[in-house]
Design a protein around this motif. Structure first.
Motif, mmCIF file in Angstrom:
data_model
loop_
_atom_site.group_PDB
_atom_site.id
_atom_site.type_symbol
_atom_site.label_atom_id
_atom_site.label_comp_id
_atom_site.label_asym_id
_atom_site.label_seq_id
_atom_site.Cartn_x
_atom_site.Cartn_y
_atom_site.Cartn_z
ATOM 1 N N TYR B 160 0.865 -1.180 0.000
ATOM 2 C CA TYR B 160 0.000 0.000 0.000
ATOM 3 C C TYR B 160 0.905 1.235 0.000
ATOM 4 C CZ TYR B 160 -3.755 3.188 1.296
ATOM 5 O OH TYR B 160 -4.666 4.216 1.310
ATOM 6 N N ASP B 162 1.305 5.527 -0.482
ATOM 7 C CA ASP B 162 0.532 6.712 -0.135
ATOM 8 C C ASP B 162 1.113 7.928 -0.845
ATOM 9 O OD1 ASP B 162 -1.473 8.072 1.096
ATOM 10 O OD2 ASP B 162 -0.493 8.225 3.047
ATOM 11 N N LYS B 163 0.345 8.985 -0.836
ATOM 12 C CA LYS B 163 0.811 10.241 -1.418
ATOM 13 C C LYS B 163 0.309 11.380 -0.542
ATOM 14 C CE LYS B 163 1.125 10.657 -5.874
ATOM 15 N NZ LYS B 163 0.823 10.792 -7.307
ATOM 16 N N ARG B 164 1.079 12.438 -0.529
ATOM 17 C CA ARG B 164 0.696 13.592 0.279
ATOM 18 C C ARG B 164 1.242 14.859 -0.380
ATOM 19 N NH1 ARG B 164 3.815 15.200 5.839
ATOM 20 N NH2 ARG B 164 2.989 17.302 5.991
ATOM 21 N N TYR B 165 0.488 15.919 -0.275
ATOM 22 C CA TYR B 165 0.964 17.222 -0.719
ATOM 23 C C TYR B 165 1.267 18.067 0.521
ATOM 24 C CZ TYR B 165 -1.064 15.774 -5.164
ATOM 25 O OH TYR B 165 -1.376 15.072 -6.303
ATOM 26 N N ALA B 166 2.276 18.901 0.418
ATOM 27 C CA ALA B 166 2.620 19.751 1.564
ATOM 28 C C ALA B 166 3.081 21.113 1.050
ATOM 29 C CB ALA B 166 3.725 19.102 2.392
ATOM 30 N N HIS B 167 2.912 22.118 1.885
ATOM 31 C CA HIS B 167 3.306 23.479 1.514
ATOM 32 C C HIS B 167 4.109 24.110 2.640
ATOM 33 C CE1 HIS B 167 -0.056 22.553 -1.145
ATOM 34 N NE2 HIS B 167 0.400 23.479 -1.950
ATOM 35 N N HIS B 253 6.744 6.177 6.916
ATOM 36 C CA HIS B 253 5.380 6.472 7.371
ATOM 37 C C HIS B 253 4.681 5.185 7.799
ATOM 38 C CE1 HIS B 253 1.930 9.010 7.874
ATOM 39 N NE2 HIS B 253 1.193 8.226 7.134
ATOM 40 N N ARG B 259 5.827 6.521 0.862
ATOM 41 C CA ARG B 259 4.918 7.626 0.577
ATOM 42 C C ARG B 259 5.663 8.710 -0.200
ATOM 43 N NH1 ARG B 259 0.932 10.734 4.754
ATOM 44 N NH2 ARG B 259 2.731 11.495 5.884
ATOM 45 N N ARG B 567 -1.582 6.302 -4.066
ATOM 46 C CA ARG B 567 -2.896 5.675 -3.918
ATOM 47 C C ARG B 567 -3.618 5.717 -5.256
ATOM 48 N NH1 ARG B 567 -5.587 9.198 -0.553
ATOM 49 N NH2 ARG B 567 -6.965 7.731 0.433
ATOM 50 N N LYS B 568 -4.422 4.707 -5.481
ATOM 51 C CA LYS B 568 -5.077 4.576 -6.788
ATOM 52 C C LYS B 568 -6.332 5.445 -6.834
ATOM 53 C CE LYS B 568 -3.442 -0.134 -7.572
ATOM 54 N NZ LYS B 568 -2.800 -0.356 -6.272
ATOM 55 N N PHE B 569 -6.218 6.557 -7.522
ATOM 56 C CA PHE B 569 -7.392 7.407 -7.702
ATOM 57 C C PHE B 569 -7.946 7.185 -9.098
ATOM 58 C CE2 PHE B 569 -5.001 10.239 -4.628
ATOM 59 C CZ PHE B 569 -5.794 9.888 -3.548
ATOM 60 N N GLU B 570 -9.015 6.459 -9.176
ATOM 61 C CA GLU B 570 -9.679 6.243 -10.455
ATOM 62 C C GLU B 570 -11.152 6.568 -10.259
ATOM 63 O OE1 GLU B 570 -8.819 2.329 -11.845
ATOM 64 O OE2 GLU B 570 -6.660 2.639 -11.768
ATOM 65 N N PRO B 571 -11.498 7.831 -10.431
ATOM 66 C CA PRO B 571 -12.880 8.232 -10.164
ATOM 67 C C PRO B 571 -13.876 7.457 -11.021
ATOM 68 C CG PRO B 571 -11.478 10.158 -10.460
ATOM 69 C CD PRO B 571 -10.657 8.969 -10.850
ATOM 70 N N ILE B 572 -14.953 7.080 -10.389
ATOM 71 C CA ILE B 572 -16.040 6.456 -11.138
ATOM 72 C C ILE B 572 -17.320 7.232 -10.863
ATOM 73 C CG2 ILE B 572 -15.039 4.139 -11.184
ATOM 74 C CD1 ILE B 572 -16.977 3.427 -8.907
#
Lengths: 192, 951
Positions: B160, B162-167, B253, B259, B567-572
């Motif tokens: 598994y 993961d992904k994260r955005y940071a600023h 993580h 990640r 992470r697998k983002f496949e919108p349905i």
């Protein structure tokens, strides 16, 4: 003869309420609430000043008045959210020639992420800067959340708890809900 | 002489937990280590001297740097290949083995390559296996068996990621003394700081330093704990991109394999420290040749004695410290070779480990450990990625930054030399400067962002760099001794290879790299780049600065594909009736992002029941745009090819849209709901395209038009009730809409209440060719209305039908689908709907091209085709060919077996001379056989007069 069964409103989110929620604003450590069914009306007018004057908000900012939220979602467009009959009535009462008024209540899934870890959850699925400086309470923007185009409003709870309203095309509702639950899992997200 | 390596007594800075013993296996043999060990330190403590075989010559290799970059330390960990044992922490039960050896690490038969080494020079494969070309597949199979690396277990479960955005305001890359100090002071100055450390522990070289070093580290860690800093250990800044877009691979993580953090940092502080550089000489890859930092780290942090009798080449204070540490640990230091005094070594000798060292003064010293302290490589990758071109300082023997962007600051060893105190002080000043500059960047961002907190109009002054620069300590330029040896350990490239390649003409550093593969292995040149350049310079008679270096590109350290994927983002997307479909046995089909019912078990039966009675299909994905404003007819006239001036309220009209080049873009119907209010429908796949198309015209060419376009595709649940009984079904569900065919005619719309739901829209249109009512109901009530329609239709034998049934019926009726029966080259006349192209309009999208095309178009036309054998259903995309010369004349675009007509029905594109009714065509089937077919008079195979849909 017309069929007289009372129709039932359904959210696109299976775990959600089978009837339209009456109120907005959850207050858990980290919670995800389905608020689909809250009234949404879009008022568009090319005269931005006219919208600012009537709805007391501007592009990029939202103003809350009781249970009603008025958001400058895009230049020349104000989104009014709240009790359905109330927002429809509000839009009608303030309507001017040149307005394009469209009710979007049924077209949008409305999800609320609330709690201290709300921004940590959202930064796993969205590249926006969720800091207080760039996204203070009342900020309005749009962005890709788990690859779904969403309108986003920072709408903190009355006690100051951080809270974000996400709205997206209704058809994405269940997917978006599941993606947020997955993102919030490590923070102990609670549904409801 | 003893070759024993084992644990030392407790060391003051050790990080192992001697109370927690861990059992693991090495090549199947049970061994032990302690919590806190790396695999490498545990193996060294168990006297494992050979851990791998070299890539090409399969020479025995031992630990050289004993860290992440160790080119000899890759091992197989159960199903995971290429694990860096110098970095991976030991865990109970690990199954560790050597990789790329056969039959065993001890007796690897491929070591015969070493004997043949003189023939396996750079370019050997390129030169040897080019001819004859026909044998390449055979060569490839054989060579594949020699491929380095471990074994991938294709059955191993996927982890598994993961992904994260940071600023963050400031990202500090490197958790050594300067990085720690920078992070602490940046945070103290109010910045939001992210500190990223590649290894498992903060402190850098302080971890294996003196008591004083450890005291400094303890103080820094105390300060760090009090500062508001996000600390990521076992994480790597993998790349720096435009505007400080920083990639971070976080391996630590909890709960995830890895990640990827995408950080948009206002400031980047590069504090990556230095990497100790190997020295090139004969025998420099023998087990027992180790870097001084590796030796000190092993003893101080893991209490491992790396040998028993050492020769130390010490060109700097770190080498001197290694002599002290070895002596203190009871290792006999047999000789110290000090290049600062003109001393040098010649070669190391031994078979499976160093046995003796030959010095330049002629002595031969017996030893099992040769410690190298020959200088440092500055890992400038991140500042290179930021656009800087570091310059080489011959007097120090390493690269230094030249002119990085103002949002990238460098501190620590990469910036210069100094005492520990000076390094820490430089780090603190850098952190403070970074914080002050970050506040200016933040001000700019907030000022430019409407939604952000408001800021003063006056921008804070950009902080000047007033740091006291670190020094540059002179260091002997040590790259190669008088003998040749290995330069790139990962790729088994020797200095002889490099010299030979240069003589062959590959004397540009970029060419040399690609020809020899030097700097291209798992260590990515961290250990070999400078030596490669130095040896090339030697061959060319130039300095390192004159030769230049290869380009450092991301990633700084390898990152897994899983982390890049995240992470697998496949919108349905699903309609409001989706749950009903699932509960009623629908077979789903993926249509773009939508999940739709393909059928409910028997699509042919669904067609028959709809044609004879009534059927209901979910058409929610149909694109829907709400159009409001006085100038909507102008927009419609511009987008569609036909005329829209006189569409009455309650009227519906079909149209096709073309792009500016006359190619069919989309089609659909638009209805007029009120004086200035229209509803446009598009194809399901064209919804977003048409919206953007309309907005593009409105915002760029016609901003003066009074038109608002609002997408409402999902605001309505849409369903089409089709079939001769549809009016009867509907009559029980509406009470404010007159369904009388004389009052509510084909191509009209009505608004009203359906099944108790207000604000519905009903159109008398359909795709099936049947009497049809398309219902658009507020989506929240979509399932309720669907259920009501199904209940009301029960007495008429209503059936739900899916996309397949609809496809059959639309094909029977000859309705084309944009994108299936047309393509990216189909001009509007190809559809046969010339009557819908109104050139008398002043303008519309595609008019110039269509004006020409209506007179001159000679491209393929869409026609209905009937195979002579009624049971033949050609595969879609089957070619239509000339039976004599096999020339392609067209293709079948749609084909199905019609349960209504009990024969196949097709649409095709064919060249115009074959498009007239009665033309005979030859279809080349998928299996290669040929079938005859005839072009039909109408597109419609069924009810060409349209009597049923007007019923």
């Amino acid at each position: 003869m017309a069929n007289t069964q009372t129709p039932v409103f359904r959210s696109p989110v299976a775990a959600g309420s089978s009837t339209a929620p009456a109120t907005m604003g959850a207050t858990s450590a980290l919670s995800l609430a389905d608020e689909t069914g809250v009234g949404i009306v879009s008022v568009r007018n090319r005269d931005e000043g006219s919208l600012i004057e009537r709805f007391a908000t501007r592009f990029g900012r939202a103003t809350r008045s009781g249970n009603t939220l008025m958001a400058g979602q895009r230049p020349g467009e104000c989104i009014i959210m709240g009790d359905r009959s109330g927002v429809v009535g509000l839009a009608a009462s303030k309507q001017l020639a040149g307005d394009a008024v469209v009710e979007l209540t049924h077209g949008r899934v409305v999800l609320r992420v609330t709690g201290a870890q709300a921004s940590s959850t959202l930064e796993k699925v969205c590249s926006l800067d969720w800091s207080d400086a760039m996204m203070p309470n009342g900020a309005v923007t749009s962005g890709s959340v788990a690859k779904v185009t969403c309108d986003v409003i920072r709408d903190d709870a009355a006690n100051g708890t951080r809270s974000y309203l996400l709205t997206a095309d209704r058809s994405f509702g269940q997917y978006l809900f599941d993606a947020l639950v997955d993102a919030g899992d490590e923070f102990g997200i609670v549904v409801g | 002489m003893s070759t024993l390596s084992d644990r030392l007594s407790a060391q003051p800075g050790e990080i192992i937990d001697r109370s927690s013993k861990l059992r693991f296996t090495w090549n199947g043999k049970g061994v032990t280590g302690f919590a806190g060990d790396t695999i490498a330190s545990a193996l060294m403590a168990n006297n494992v001297q050979v851990v791998s075989r070299s890539m090409k010559y399969h020479r025995p290799r031992g630990y050289m740097t004993a860290d992440y970059w160790d080119p000899n330390g890759s091992v197989q960990l159960a199903s995971e290949p290429n694990v860096r044992s110098g970095h991976r922490q030991l865990q109970e039960g690990m199954k560790v083995s050597a990789q790329n050896v056969w039959p065993s690490l001890d007796r690897d038969v491929r070591a015969v390559n070493g004997v043949l080494g003189r023939f396996l020079t750079a370019g050997f494969y390129y030169k040897t296996f080019m001819h004859p070309r026909s044998l390449w597949p055979t060569y490839e199979k054989v060579l594949a068996t020699f491929a380095p690396g471990g074994k991938v277990d294709l059955d191993a479960p996927s982890g598994y990621f993961d992904k994260r955005y940071a600023h963050p305001d400031v990202v500090v890359a490197g958790g050594g003394p300067s990085g720690l100090a920078a992070a602490i002071d940046a945070a103290r100055a109010g910045a939001k700081v992210m500190l990223v450390e590649h290894t498992h522990h903060l402190g850098g070289h302080l971890l294996w330093g003196s008591d004083g070093d450890r005291a400094v580290l303890a103080q820094l860690l105390t300060e760090l704990a009090e500062a508001d800093v996000e600390v990521l250990v076992d994480s790597t800044v993998t790349g720096r991109y435009e505007d400080n877009w920083i990639g971070i691979s976080q391996r630590s993580h909890p709960g995830v394999e890895e990640r990827l953090i995408k950080a948009r940092a206002k400031m980047l502080v590069v504090a990556g420290g230095l990497i100790e550089r190997p020295y090139v000489f004969e025998g420099n890859d023998l087990p027992g040749v180790m870097m001084s930092s590796a030796v000190r780290r092993s003893m101080a942090m893991y209490a491992v004695r790396p040998g028993s009798r050492a020769v130390v080449l010490s060109a700097n204070a770190e080498g001197d410290a290694a002599v002290e540490a070895l002596t203190a640990a009871g290792v006999e230091v047999a000789a110290v070779v000090d290049p600062r005094n003109g001393q040098d070594l010649v070669r190391a000798k031994g078979s499976r480990r160093v046995e003796s060292v030959e010095l330049a003064d002629g002595r031969s010293v017996e030893a099992d450990l040769l410690v190298i302290a020959a200088g440092w490589t500055s890992p400038t990758s991140l500042i290179n990625m930021a656009g800087d071109r570091p310059s080489f300082d011959d007097s120090c023997g390493r690269f230094f930054p030249t002119d990085p962007p103002e949002t990238v600051l460098v501190t620590g060893g990469m910036a210069g030399d100094g005492t520990t105190e000076e390094i820490v002080e430089h780090g603190r000043a850098t952190g403070d400067l970074a914080a002050r500059r970050a506040s200016t960047v933040a001000h700019r961002l907030q000022a430019a962002t409407t939604r952000a907190q408001s800021v003063d109009e006056i921008e804070p002054v950009w902080a000047a760099d007033s740091r006291i620069a670190l020094g540059r300590w002179s260091h002997p330029g040590l790259y190669r001794a008088s003998t040749h040896g290995i330069v790139d350990y990962s790729e088994d490239v020797s200095s002889k290879d490099l010299v030979a390649a240069a003589k062959e003409g590959y004397d540009s550093v970029e060419l040399l790299k690609r020809y020899t593969t030097a700097t291209m292995g798992p260590s990515q040149g961290k250990l070999s780049t400078v030596n490669t350049v130095a040896i090339l310079g030697e061959a060319r008679g130039e300095t390192i600065a004159e030769v230049g270096t290869t380009v450092w590109r991301p990633p700084f350290a390898p990152i897994s594909l899983g982390a890049l994927g995240g992470r697998k983002f496949e919108p349905i997307r699903v309609s409001a009736m989706h749950r009903w479909h699932e509960a009623n046995g629908a077979t789903p089909i993926i249509a773009g992002q939508w999940i739709r019912p393909e059928h409910y078990g028997d699509p042919a039966a669904e067609v028959r029941k709809t044609r004879s009675g009534v059927g209901l299909i979910d058409v929610s994905p149909l694109g829907k745009l709400d159009l409001q404003g006085a100038d909507v007819p102008k927009l419609l006239n511009h987008l569609y090819t036909n005329t829209w001036n006189k569409l009455p309220i309650g009227g519906v009209r079909y149209g096709i849209m073309c792009a500016e080049d006359g190619i069919v873009l989309d089609d659909g119907v638009t209805g007029r709901l009120g004086e200035n209010h229209y509803l446009m429908t598009t194809t399901s796949s064209g919804a977003a395209t048409v919206w953007e198309w309309a907005e593009n015209w409105l915002q760029t060419e016609h901003p003066d038009w009074d038109v608002s376009v609002t997408p409402v595709t999902t605001a309505y649940a849409s369903m089409n009730l089709a079939g001769p009984k549809s009016r009867e079904v509907l009559s029980s569900l509406v009470d404010d809409i007159d369904l009388d065919p004389e009052d509510f005619r084909y191509m009209q719309l009505r608004t009203g209440r359906i099944a108790g739901v207000d604000n519905c829209i009903m159109w008398r249109i359909g795709f099936t060719g049947e009497l049809s009512f398309e219902l658009h109901v507020p989506a929240g009530y979509g399932e309720a209305v669907w259920r009501s329609v199904m209940e009301a239709g029960a007495e008429f034998g209503i059936t739900p039908f899916g996309l397949e049934g609809q496809r059959i019926m639309r094909l029977e009726k000859g309705h084309f689908i944009v994108g299936q029966d047309t393509d990216g080259l189909s001009l509007a006349p190809a559809t046969g709907l010339d009557a819908l192209i109104k050139l008398d309009k002043p303008d519309f999208a595609g008019k110039p091209e269509l004006s020409w095309a209506l007179e001159n178009y000679e491209g393929p036309l869409v026609v209905a085709v009937q195979p002579v054998d009624p049971n033949v259903v050609p595969g879609e995309a089957s070619q239509i060919i000339d039976p004599i010369d096999k020339r392609i004349l067209g293709r079948i675009t749609s084909a199905r077996y019609s349960p209504t007509l009990e024969r196949s029905v097709c649409l095709a594109q064919v060249e115009p001379q074959f498009a007239t009714a009665g033309s005979r065509l030859t279809i080349k089937m998928i299996d290669g056989s040929l079938q005859e077919a005839v072009v039909q008079e109408h597109h419609a195979h069924f009810d060409p007069e349209g009597e049923r849909l007007r019923g």
